[in-house]
Design a protein around this motif. Structure first.
Motif, mmCIF file in Angstrom:
data_model
loop_
_atom_site.group_PDB
_atom_site.id
_atom_site.type_symbol
_atom_site.label_atom_id
_atom_site.label_comp_id
_atom_site.label_asym_id
_atom_site.label_seq_id
_atom_site.Cartn_x
_atom_site.Cartn_y
_atom_site.Cartn_z
ATOM 1 N N PRO A 152 0.824 -1.208 0.000
ATOM 2 C CA PRO A 152 0.000 0.000 0.000
ATOM 3 C C PRO A 152 0.864 1.266 0.000
ATOM 4 N N GLU A 153 0.624 2.144 -0.992
ATOM 5 C CA GLU A 153 1.321 3.416 -1.187
ATOM 6 C C GLU A 153 2.758 3.240 -1.676
ATOM 7 N N HIS A 154 3.181 1.977 -1.910
ATOM 8 C CA HIS A 154 4.527 1.722 -2.425
ATOM 9 C C HIS A 154 4.420 0.643 -3.504
ATOM 10 N N PRO A 155 4.092 1.019 -4.726
ATOM 11 C CA PRO A 155 3.799 0.027 -5.765
ATOM 12 C C PRO A 155 5.031 -0.648 -6.360
ATOM 13 N N SER A 156 6.253 -0.148 -6.131
ATOM 14 C CA SER A 156 7.448 -0.721 -6.774
ATOM 15 C C SER A 156 8.564 -0.924 -5.761
ATOM 16 N N CYS A 157 8.430 -1.951 -4.931
ATOM 17 C CA CYS A 157 9.468 -2.278 -3.952
ATOM 18 C C CYS A 157 10.404 -3.321 -4.556
ATOM 19 N N LEU A 158 11.702 -3.067 -4.488
ATOM 20 C CA LEU A 158 12.684 -3.984 -5.059
ATOM 21 C C LEU A 158 12.895 -5.207 -4.167
ATOM 22 N N LEU A 159 13.088 -6.370 -4.809
ATOM 23 C CA LEU A 159 13.381 -7.618 -4.113
ATOM 24 C C LEU A 159 14.692 -8.147 -4.683
ATOM 25 N N GLN A 160 15.796 -7.969 -3.920
ATOM 26 C CA GLN A 160 17.112 -8.281 -4.462
ATOM 27 C C GLN A 160 17.987 -9.148 -3.544
ATOM 28 N N SER A 161 17.551 -9.378 -2.292
ATOM 29 C CA SER A 161 18.406 -10.107 -1.354
ATOM 30 C C SER A 161 17.557 -10.822 -0.320
ATOM 31 N N ASP A 162 18.238 -11.646 0.518
ATOM 32 C CA ASP A 162 17.528 -12.346 1.593
ATOM 33 C C ASP A 162 16.908 -11.349 2.564
ATOM 34 N N MET A 163 17.603 -10.237 2.835
ATOM 35 C CA MET A 163 17.067 -9.223 3.738
ATOM 36 C C MET A 163 15.786 -8.626 3.165
ATOM 37 N N ASP A 164 15.748 -8.406 1.828
ATOM 38 C CA ASP A 164 14.532 -7.883 1.203
ATOM 39 C C ASP A 164 13.377 -8.852 1.378
ATOM 40 N N VAL A 165 13.652 -10.159 1.249
ATOM 41 C CA VAL A 165 12.598 -11.163 1.410
ATOM 42 C C VAL A 165 12.086 -11.159 2.852
ATOM 43 N N THR A 166 13.006 -11.100 3.821
ATOM 44 C CA THR A 166 12.613 -11.073 5.238
ATOM 45 C C THR A 166 11.748 -9.864 5.547
ATOM 46 N N LEU A 167 12.151 -8.684 5.042
ATOM 47 C CA LEU A 167 11.379 -7.461 5.276
ATOM 48 C C LEU A 167 10.020 -7.534 4.597
ATOM 49 N N MET A 168 9.972 -8.144 3.409
ATOM 50 C CA MET A 168 8.688 -8.273 2.712
ATOM 51 C C MET A 168 7.735 -9.147 3.517
ATOM 52 N N LEU A 169 8.240 -10.258 4.035
ATOM 53 C CA LEU A 169 7.387 -11.155 4.819
ATOM 54 C C LEU A 169 6.918 -10.496 6.102
ATOM 55 N N MET A 170 7.768 -9.699 6.736
ATOM 56 C CA MET A 170 7.378 -8.983 7.955
ATOM 57 C C MET A 170 6.269 -7.980 7.647
ATOM 58 N N CYS A 171 6.408 -7.249 6.534
ATOM 59 C CA CYS A 171 5.382 -6.275 6.158
ATOM 60 C C CYS A 171 4.066 -6.962 5.834
ATOM 61 N N LEU A 172 4.121 -8.079 5.119
ATOM 62 C CA LEU A 172 2.901 -8.807 4.788
ATOM 63 C C LEU A 172 2.211 -9.302 6.044
ATOM 64 N N SER A 173 3.021 -9.708 7.019
ATOM 65 C CA SER A 173 2.453 -10.195 8.274
ATOM 66 C C SER A 173 1.772 -9.065 9.040
ATOM 67 N N MET A 174 2.439 -7.918 9.140
ATOM 68 C CA MET A 174 1.857 -6.789 9.867
ATOM 69 C C MET A 174 0.608 -6.257 9.172
ATOM 70 N N LEU A 175 0.596 -6.277 7.837
ATOM 71 C CA LEU A 175 -0.556 -5.776 7.090
ATOM 72 C C LEU A 175 -1.624 -6.841 6.886
ATOM 73 N N LYS A 176 -1.329 -8.072 7.351
ATOM 74 C CA LYS A 176 -2.263 -9.190 7.238
ATOM 75 C C LYS A 176 -2.639 -9.444 5.771
ATOM 76 N N ILE A 177 -1.624 -9.478 4.936
ATOM 77 C CA ILE A 177 -1.798 -9.740 3.501
ATOM 78 C C ILE A 177 -1.266 -11.132 3.208
ATOM 79 N N SER A 178 -2.079 -11.961 2.576
ATOM 80 C CA SER A 178 -1.675 -13.339 2.300
ATOM 81 C C SER A 178 -1.286 -13.566 0.846
ATOM 82 N N LEU A 179 -1.584 -12.616 -0.033
ATOM 83 C CA LEU A 179 -1.263 -12.768 -1.450
ATOM 84 C C LEU A 179 -0.509 -11.526 -1.916
ATOM 85 N N VAL A 180 0.674 -11.723 -2.473
ATOM 86 C CA VAL A 180 1.490 -10.610 -2.937
ATOM 87 C C VAL A 180 1.835 -10.819 -4.409
#
Length: 727
Positions: free
Chosen positions: A52-80
């Motif tokens: 939400p409000e960030h339509p183009s987030c880069l995914l380039q490393s393990d840290m990016d994947v970890t942060l993405m999963l944390m954000c999905l968890s906090m926002l309660k989003i199951s499909l990305v």
């Protein structure tokens, strides 16, 4: 499963689903994508996802994947949604270019996908079509232009998306999103507080795409409440001429361009939109979009007339000595004409030569009209705009009104002015009635064009040019005797058309030999033409913005020339100082004989007489131009006098500085100012329909060309077939 989320990866026309857990690493995602998309290799693509409000987030490393999963968890989003984009890699000049338009978004990816094959760890939806380009020679393929419209594909991305511009911004971005993604929609609800749209193929293909946005009354922003951004309809090829492209949408793209170049043509807009956005629009859409953009940038043209009374009062109050008159029809209150002469120009013209160039130009705004200008010339051979008027139409009454107002600012100066004009009976009569003692000079360029028009192309260019040369010899003949000789040659060579033409124009208005005033060698209206080109970019603007634009140009010009003149250290203006030096070099080898204190005989190629006290030279160039000729300069040197004593003060730096000493002051913003003046209500003129005129009216002598009848030999408007003698 708790803690497991689904990543929907889209590449070109294929979508795969990947299961994500808290132990998923970037390498796992990279490996899975490469195994499913056979044409992809590690390192030749990049991944982005949207929040939400960030339509183009880069995914380039393990840290990016970890942060993405944390954000999905906090926002309660199951499909990305993961977007797979090609990265162009070139090892040498002949390497194949990756054929990608970076258009693998949710909409295009799902247009031709079928979500039926789901595995425990991943599910792949493949397009049955085979990419034939893989088996063909791609040496002739190119990546394609990066159109500005490609960014539109990210305008609508997720629920909760905010639009700070309210409903207008949402509608605009929604339409651009549809154009960028290649689909069309219909509104189910469309008002200021709620907008609901769905795919136009819902009834035919059962497409589920739908968006609902509403107004937040607390802050005035628009938010997407629900969004199904997946299309289940038949895929569409991206259309260059989409039905979703409207004039209003195009106008939003032109705002900055109109602000920089108001005179841009609709055909140029069509080309620019095609070149920069890859879209086809009609000429009418371009024209309508330009009008909308102009209205947004400069305001409504019809409302601009209602500010004229305020602008007049503001101009007079801030610029002392200025003369400004606005008139409207007393019965309908519609605008008819206005006259403007700035106080700084009134004072500055006192130090310029008593010479004014008069002409008119057709305006190109919605309500058309004409701009009449009176332009002088400064001591450095530059233009000095003096006064101008805007009238609803060119007619005898408006010309007479213009010169009546011009007399109110000219007469107090007590000088006899020479007017340089085109031959126009209406203008001649208006000047003669209002300025009976002033001198009237016709523009030779205009007369020459009229004379040439009397001879059709069948006479040949050599003959027509010869007639023009003979006419110019008549105009520049220094004495009455030489004029009469040149006239006989012209009439003999030109025949009946030349005789008929010359009878129309009195010699005292165009020939040097008979002209009673001083035109300082100015035989053409080039000065006004430079003034016309100087302000031509303002002709398309509403009337108040046009007036303010002209004032600002005047103000800046007066200020710049004033500062520039302060740096001059010569007695004459730079252009005239250069002319003086060039003229001084011409006669250095001539001999001079003295006949008295101020009378000399200069022995040049032809001996001439120079009388310094009377500013006279028998070559007549001194009298014609008002500036000493080469003969006079040699005579001055022989007399041991100062050459500057024999040069008119109008060409000196002191006069030039005085002409620009008075500044033009800024005018307060009349839209925001509290107005305490008269409550005059001025409506726009009633000539706002149709295209503006771009060609000026023909002056006297510019009528249909004369025809020499092959039957009777008479010059007129008939030929052999229609000759009266046939009857």
């Amino acid at each position: 499963m708790e803690g497991v989320r689904i990543a929907r990866c889209s590449y070109r026309a294929v979508t795969i689903l990947i299961a994500l857990s808290e132990h998923t690493k970037y390498g796992d995602i990279d490996k899975e994508i490469c195994s499913r998309f056979k044409e992809l290799k590690a390192g030749c693509f990049e991944l982005t996802y949207s929040l939400p409000e960030h339509p183009s987030c880069l995914l380039q490393s393990d840290m990016d994947v970890t942060l993405m999963l944390m954000c999905l968890s906090m926002l309660k989003i199951s499909l990305v949604d993961l977007l797979v984009k090609d990265v162009v890699i070139s090892n040498n000049e002949d390497s194949d270019l990756t054929a990608s338009n970076q258009a693998a978004s949710n909409h295009e990816a799902s247009n031709r996908a079928a979500t039926n094959h789901v595995a425990s760890s991943s599910c792949m939806v493949e397009n049955c079509a085979i990419d034939e380009n893989e088996h063909l020679d791609n040496s002739g393929l190119h990546e394609g232009n990066k159109y500005l419209s490609q960014g539109w594909k990210e305008y609508i991305s997720h629920e909760g998306q905010k639009f700070m511009g309210g409903v207008d911004e949402f509608r605009s971005k929604l339409r651009k999103y549809a154009v960028g993604m290649g689909f069309s929609f219909v509104y189910l609800s469309n008002d200021k507080v709620r907008v609901i749209a769905e795919c136009s193929k819902k009834s035919s293909d059962g497409c589920k795409w739908r968006v609902c946005a509403s107004l937040c009354r607390a802050n005035g922003f628009f938010y997407i409440k629900t969004l199904n951004n997946v299309h289940s309809c038949t895929g569409n090829v991206h259309e260059q001429n989409s039905a979703m492209i409207t004039s209003k949408m195009i106008s939003s793209l032109l705002v900055d361009q109109i602000r920089e170049k108001p005179s841009i043509k609709p055909i140029d807009i069509v080309k620019d939109v095609k070149q920069n956005y890859g879209l086809d629009i009609s000429y009418y859409n371009a024209w309508q979009a330009k009008q909308m953009a102009k209205s947004e940038v400069h305001g409504d043209e019809s409302l601009s007339y209602s500010h004229l009374a305020r602008y007049r009062d503001a101009l007079i109050s801030t610029n002392s000595g200025s003369y400004c008159v606005v008139e409207c029809d007393p019965n309908t209150s519609r605008f008819r004409r206005l006259f403007v002469c700035y106080g700084a120009c009134v004072e500055g013209f006192r130090w310029c030569r008593p010479l004014l160039f008069i002409d008119e130009t057709n305006l190109k705004s919605k309500y058309k009209g004409q701009l009449i200008g009176a332009t002088g010339k400064n001591g450095n051979q530059g233009s000095f705009p003096f006064a101008f008027a805007i009238v609803d139409k060119e007619n005898e009454e408006n010309w007479r009104w213009f010169f009546e107002n011009l007399a109110k600012v000219l007469t107090p100066q007590g000088r006899t002015v020479t007017f340089v004009i085109d031959h126009n009976k209406v203008v001649i009569e208006a000047i003669s009635n209002r300025f009976p003692t002033f001198h009237l000079a016709f523009c030779l360029k205009n007369l020459k064009e009229n004379l040439v028009s009397k001879y059709h192309c069948g006479y040949g260019k050599f003959f027509r040019d010869g007639i023009c040369d003979l006419f110019m010899k008549c105009a520049y003949a220094p004495t009455e005797a030489s004029f009469e000789l040149s006239m006989r040659n012209l009439k003999d060579e030109g025949g009946a058309p030349a005789k008929t033409f010359l009878e129309t124009f009195p010699e005292e208005n165009w020939s040097y030999a008979y002209f009673k005033g001083n035109r300082y060698g100015e035989m053409h209206k080039n000065v006004y033409e430079s003034f016309h080109s100087w302000i031509s970019e303002l002709y398309m603007m509403p009337i108040c913005q046009k007036l303010e634009g002209i004032r600002i140009k005047h103000m800046v010009m007066m200020s710049e020339r004033c500062r520039e003149a302060e740096q001059w250290r010569s007695i004459l203006c730079p252009e005239m100082e250069k002319t003086l030096k060039d003229m001084s070099m011409v006669g250095r080898h001539w001999n001079v004989s003295s006949s008295g204190d101020s009378v000399f005989e200069v022995h040049a190629d032809v001996s001439v007489v120079v009388d310094l006290d009377n500013h006279f030279c028998s070559c007549h160039e001194w009298q014609l131009k008002g500036f000493p000729c080469a003969h006079a300069l040699v005579a001055v040197q022989q007399s041991s006098g100062c050459v500057y004593d024999y040069i008119d003060d109008y060409f000196k730096v002191s006069h030039y500085r005085s002409s620009y000493a008075s500044p033009i002051c800024p005018v307060t913003d009349i839209k925001d100012a509290v107005y305490e003046g008269s409550e005059d209500v001025i409506l726009p003129p009633g000539n706002g329909k149709g295209r503006p005129r771009t060609k000026k009216m023909k002056t006297s002598g510019e009528g249909p060309r004369a025809i020499t009848c092959g039957q009777c030999g008479v010059v007129g408007r008939h030929n052999r077939k229609t000759c009266p003698e046939n009857s």
